[in-house]
Design an enzyme around this catalytic site. Sequence first.
Site, PDB file in Angstrom:
ATOM      1  CD  GLU A   1      -2.737   1.341   2.438  1.00  0.00           C
ATOM      2  OE1 GLU A   1      -3.384   2.403   2.608  1.00  0.00           O
ATOM      3  OE2 GLU A   1      -2.802   0.380   3.213  1.00  0.00           O
TER       4      GLU A   1
ATOM      5  CE  LYS B   1      -5.003 -18.191  12.651  1.00  0.00           C
ATOM      6  NZ  LYS B   1      -4.390 -19.320  11.926  1.00  0.00           N
TER       7      LYS B   1
ATOM      8  CG  ASP C   1      -1.620 -17.009  11.912  1.00  0.00           C
ATOM      9  OD1 ASP C   1      -2.139 -16.565  10.859  1.00  0.00           O
ATOM     10  OD2 ASP C   1      -1.937 -18.098  12.410  1.00  0.00           O
TER      11      ASP C   1
ATOM     12  CG  HIS D   1      -3.377   8.602  -0.670  1.00  0.00           C
ATOM     13  ND1 HIS D   1      -2.925   7.300  -0.691  1.00  0.00           N
ATOM     14  CD2 HIS D   1      -3.850   8.810   0.584  1.00  0.00           C
ATOM     15  CE1 HIS D   1      -3.126   6.744   0.496  1.00  0.00           C
ATOM     16  NE2 HIS D   1      -3.679   7.631   1.289  1.00  0.00           N
TER      17      HIS D   1
END
Length: 406
Positions: free
Chosen positions: A101, A230, A305, A401
Amino acid sequence: MTETTAEALADRVRAGELRLHELEEHAAADVATAARRLLVAETVDADVDVLGEYAFDAAAADANIENMIGAVQVPLGVAGPVAVDGDALSGDRYLPLATTEGALVASINRGCSVLNDAGGATARVTKRGMTRAPVFRVADVAAATALVEWVDDNISELRAAAEATTNHGELVDVTPYVVGNNVYLRFRYDTKDAMGMNMATIATGEACALIEAETDASLVALSGNLCSDKKPAAVNAVEGRGRSVSADVTIPREIVEERLHTTPAAIAEINTRKNLVGSAKAGSLGFNAHVANAVAAMFLATGQDEAQVVEGANAITTAETTPEGDLYCSVSLASLEVGTVGGGTRLPTQAAGLEILGVRGGGDPAGTNADALAEAIAVGALAGELSLLAALGSRHLSSAHADLGR
């Protein structure tokens, strides 16, 4: 093991002699990986050769991946150095961030610079504990109550059974939840420098065997989703999982105005209306601007993870003006599941990310390196939150941006 080529190995798969997951039994790991690439290339209209360009021996990833065909490389940048005042981490540290990103590292880096101008960020781990919550079936609510009482009366026996499976993990407590004839037992462990999910699962399995042997309860599933792993879950946002960690800073008003081109009052209002009220209206479990960005980038950089970014985004950002007119800002991450040993931390590039922070391997005393990693991520999240809130306050978000071409 007899030497063979990738093409020869692929031929044996084509002939039905071998299956994809058996190749490492008949050739070196890198050869097996190349053979799978050949087989995949036959069935897809894509160039997969680039996936074979990686800097580690495929055998090093044996514990991390199955049916390996190569590696995906993610650009790695650093923000900082940033001054950190933590219980486990202190001094000026670079924060490793792996991301695709554009503008993310630049934004967090700007936040780090402002934190430095304010004297650095403070960070503390406030709670530790990896959880696993099995679900048991009992006859009725009376039997459920009896099981809860048995657990309370036999916690030392459960602790002995669980801890017999590990040299490092310690059972901290077991919290029961009753839903009709279902009993959920949320086991919480201090897993030291390991993230500890596997450790907690194996240890809890032994404790469950004892419960079934000594009571009328029947284990339905070793994980009953009250862990909760998760997936978005209020239990993690409230009770915590892994590490609960907070970071904060007080920034003088003049620094906010000169460096961030806005005011403490504007940032505080944006945080309230966006991160708190807006998140509440959306039914969000995370009351923050983009904590997941910092968590994900540092997870990828240090071998965590990546699916547990879900819990890592359980975070609340606060911002308020002080009586002196300065800006107080904090980020509290309720369930940050991190480790500095085991799992993806063993891979060489991820190990390098940990070394940048100075937290690779086990800490002395045990657990301090994982604490330090949690503190570093919290500071990175704080820098990211501060930078984004300021960009909104100065109305520079879209132009930033655009200027970076992203």
